[in-house]
Design an enzyme around this catalytic site. Structure first.
Site, PDB file in Angstrom:
ATOM      1  N   TYR A  82       0.833  -1.197   0.000  1.00 58.78           N
ATOM      2  CA  TYR A  82       0.000   0.000   0.000  1.00 58.78           C
ATOM      3  C   TYR A  82       0.875   1.257   0.000  1.00 58.78           C
ATOM      4  O   TYR A  82       0.669   2.178  -0.795  1.00 58.78           O
ATOM      5  CB  TYR A  82      -0.926   0.002   1.212  1.00 58.78           C
ATOM      6  CG  TYR A  82      -1.855   1.181   1.234  1.00 58.78           C
ATOM      7  CD1 TYR A  82      -3.115   1.101   0.647  1.00 58.78           C
ATOM      8  CD2 TYR A  82      -1.480   2.384   1.813  1.00 58.78           C
ATOM      9  CE1 TYR A  82      -3.963   2.195   0.636  1.00 58.78           C
ATOM     10  CE2 TYR A  82      -2.320   3.482   1.805  1.00 58.78           C
ATOM     11  CZ  TYR A  82      -3.558   3.386   1.216  1.00 58.78           C
ATOM     12  OH  TYR A  82      -4.387   4.483   1.191  1.00 58.78           O
ATOM     13  N   CYS A  83       1.866   1.300   0.915  1.00 62.83           N
ATOM     14  CA  CYS A  83       2.727   2.479   1.021  1.00 62.83           C
ATOM     15  C   CYS A  83       3.676   2.597  -0.163  1.00 62.83           C
ATOM     16  O   CYS A  83       4.013   3.706  -0.587  1.00 62.83           O
ATOM     17  CB  CYS A  83       3.504   2.442   2.329  1.00 62.83           C
ATOM     18  SG  CYS A  83       2.457   2.595   3.794  1.00 62.83           S
ATOM     19  N   VAL A  84       4.122   1.472  -0.720  1.00 60.75           N
ATOM     20  CA  VAL A  84       4.962   1.523  -1.918  1.00 60.75           C
ATOM     21  C   VAL A  84       4.198   2.184  -3.064  1.00 60.75           C
ATOM     22  O   VAL A  84       4.715   3.069  -3.752  1.00 60.75           O
ATOM     23  CB  VAL A  84       5.430   0.110  -2.307  1.00 60.75           C
ATOM     24  CG1 VAL A  84       6.047   0.118  -3.711  1.00 60.75           C
ATOM     25  CG2 VAL A  84       6.447  -0.422  -1.300  1.00 60.75           C
TER      26      VAL A  84
END
Length: 346
Positions: free
Chosen positions: A78-80
Site C-alpha cells: 500500500y505504502c509503496v
C-alpha cells in the site's frame, strides 16, 4: 473496525483531516482514518508525517525516496504504491519507476538515500550505512524513515494491499497521472510546526537528540508517548514477552513457519496470548495479521481504540529499536565537527 469518515469527523479529528487534505493533497487518507478511533494517536502520527516529510528545507524528492525505500524494505505494498505516486508528483517520473521496478537510481545521491533507507530495517549488530545527508537535514530524513517504519506497520495490519480497485496503482500510467494531479500540492513548500497545535500537549518523554528543538523532535516524542501508552492494554508479563522478543530482533523478516510467534505467549495465561500475538505481529510482520488474530483480541476488547492502540504499541516498540540503530551513525549536527561529504542531490 469503523473509522471516522471525513464527513463525520468533528473536533481534533476533523482538524487533522483538514490539514492533511491541504498539505498532503489527499482527502480521507486511509492510513490516518484507521487511527481515528484514538485521536491523540492520529494527531501524533500526522504531526510526525507532516513535519518530517512535508515541511522543512530538505528535498521532498529525497524524502520521498526514503519513504519509498523504507516501505519496500517493510514489504508494505500500500505504502509503496502511494509513495511511488507521490514521487511522480515531485516531477521525478523515471526515478519513481526505477525504484518501483527494484532498480538503482542513476543519481548517486538518490541511490545512496535509497540504500540507506532500505538498510534502516536492520537493527542490533547490523548497522545501516553512514547517513547520506548533511547534518542540518537529519531531523527530516531520520524522521521520515521512522515515520514510515511506524506507518507501514499500521497500514499493513489494517489496510488491504490495493489503493485502487483492480490494483490500478500497479499501472505506470495511473501512477504518473496520479502524480500529476498531486504535483501542485506536493511541490509547494510548507512552513514547519503547523501540526503541533493539534497535539494533546507537551510529551513527557524527551525529544530525540537527532531532532531536539525541532518540530520533528516534538512530533516524534508525541508519537512515542501516544503509541507507547498501548502497553497498558497488556499485563506486566505480556509486556515483558513483547519487549524480549522485539529486543532480540535483527531486522530480518520472520520465518513463515510461525515458530517465532508461538513461543513467547506459550507461558502466559490464555487471556494474554491474543494481545501478545497481535503486538508481535505489528512489530515484526504486520502483513501477517489475520482476521482471526483480530477477532481473538476483540473477543475481550471490542473497542476499536483498543485495537488501534495495541497495534501502535507493537509498531512503536519495533520503531524504537530501529531508531536506536540509526542514531549510532548519524552525521554531526551542522557546525558540530567534521562529517563525511554527502553524495550529490540528496
Amino acid at each position: 473496525m469503523t473509522p471516522v469518515t471525513p464527513e463525520a469527523a468533528t473536533g481534533r479529528i476533523a482538524d487533522v483531516y483538514g490539514q492533511a487534505t491541504t498539505d498532503f493533497g489527499l482527502a480521507g487518507m486511509p492510513v490516518l482514518m484507521t487511527l481515528s478511533p484514538a485521536p491523540d494517536l492520529l494527531a501524533a502520527t500526522w504531526a510526525l508525517l507532516r513535519e518530517s516529510l512535508v515541511a522543512g528545507p530538505a528535498s521532498r524528492t529525497g524524502r520521498e525516496v526514503v519513504a519509498l525505500g523504507v516501505s519496500v524494505a517493510n514489504r508494505c505494498p500500500y505504502c509503496v504504491a502511494a509513495h511511488t505516486t507521490l514521487l511522480h508528483a515531485t516531477g521525478d517520473h523515471e526515478l519513481a519507476e526505477v525504484i518501483a521496478r527494484g532498480g538503482t537510481p542513476a543519481d548517486p545521491g538518490h541511490a545512496a538515500l535509497l540504500g540507506w533507507a532500505t538498510a534502516t530495517r536492520a537493527v542490533g549488530t547490523a548497522r545501516p550505512p553512514v547517513a547520506p545527508f548533511p547534518g542540518e537535514h537529519t531531523a527530516e530524513y531520520v524522521g521520515t524513515a521512522l515515520t514510515f517504519h511506524f506507518i507501514n506497520r499500521i497500514a499493513s495490519a489494517l489496510l488491504t494491499d490495493s489503493m485502487l480497485p483492480g490494483r490500478l496503482q500497479d499501472s505506470r500510467l495511473v501512477r504518473s497521472l496520479g502524480g500529476r494531479v498531486l504535483a501542485r500540492t506536493v511541490r509547494r513548500r510548507r512552513p514547519a510546526g503547523e501540526s503541533l497545535p493539534l497535539l494533546a500537549g507537551p510529551a513527557t518523554t524527551p525529544e530525540p537528540a537527532w531532532a531536539a528543538g525541532t518540530p520533528v523532535g516534538t512530533a516524534f516524542a508525541a508519537l512515542r508517548e501516544a503509541a507507547g501508552a498501548g502497553r497498558a492494554l497488556l499485563g506486566e508479563r505480556a509486556r515483558a514477552a513483547v519487549l524480549e522478543t522485539v529486543g532480540g530482533w535483527d531486522g530480518e523478516h520472520p520465518a513463515m513457519d510461525g515458530g517465532w510467534l508461538d513461543g513467547p505467549p506459550a507461558d502466559l495465561p490464555v487471556a494474554d496470548r491474543p494481545g501478545v500475538r497481535l503486538a508481535l505481529l505489528a512489530a515484526l510482520a504486520p502483513y501477517r495479521v489475520t482476521d482471526a488474530d483480530v477477532a481473538a483480541w476483540r473477543a475481550g476488547h471490542p473497542d476499536d481504540a483498543d485495537l488501534v492502540r495495541l497495534l501502535a504499541y507493537g509498531a512503536i516498540t519495533a520503531v524504537e529499536g530501529v531508531e536506536a540503530s540509526i542514531r549510532r551513525d548519524l552525521p554531526a549536527p551542522s557546525g558540530a565537527g567534521s562529517r563525511p561529504t554527502p553524495p550529490p542531490s540528496p
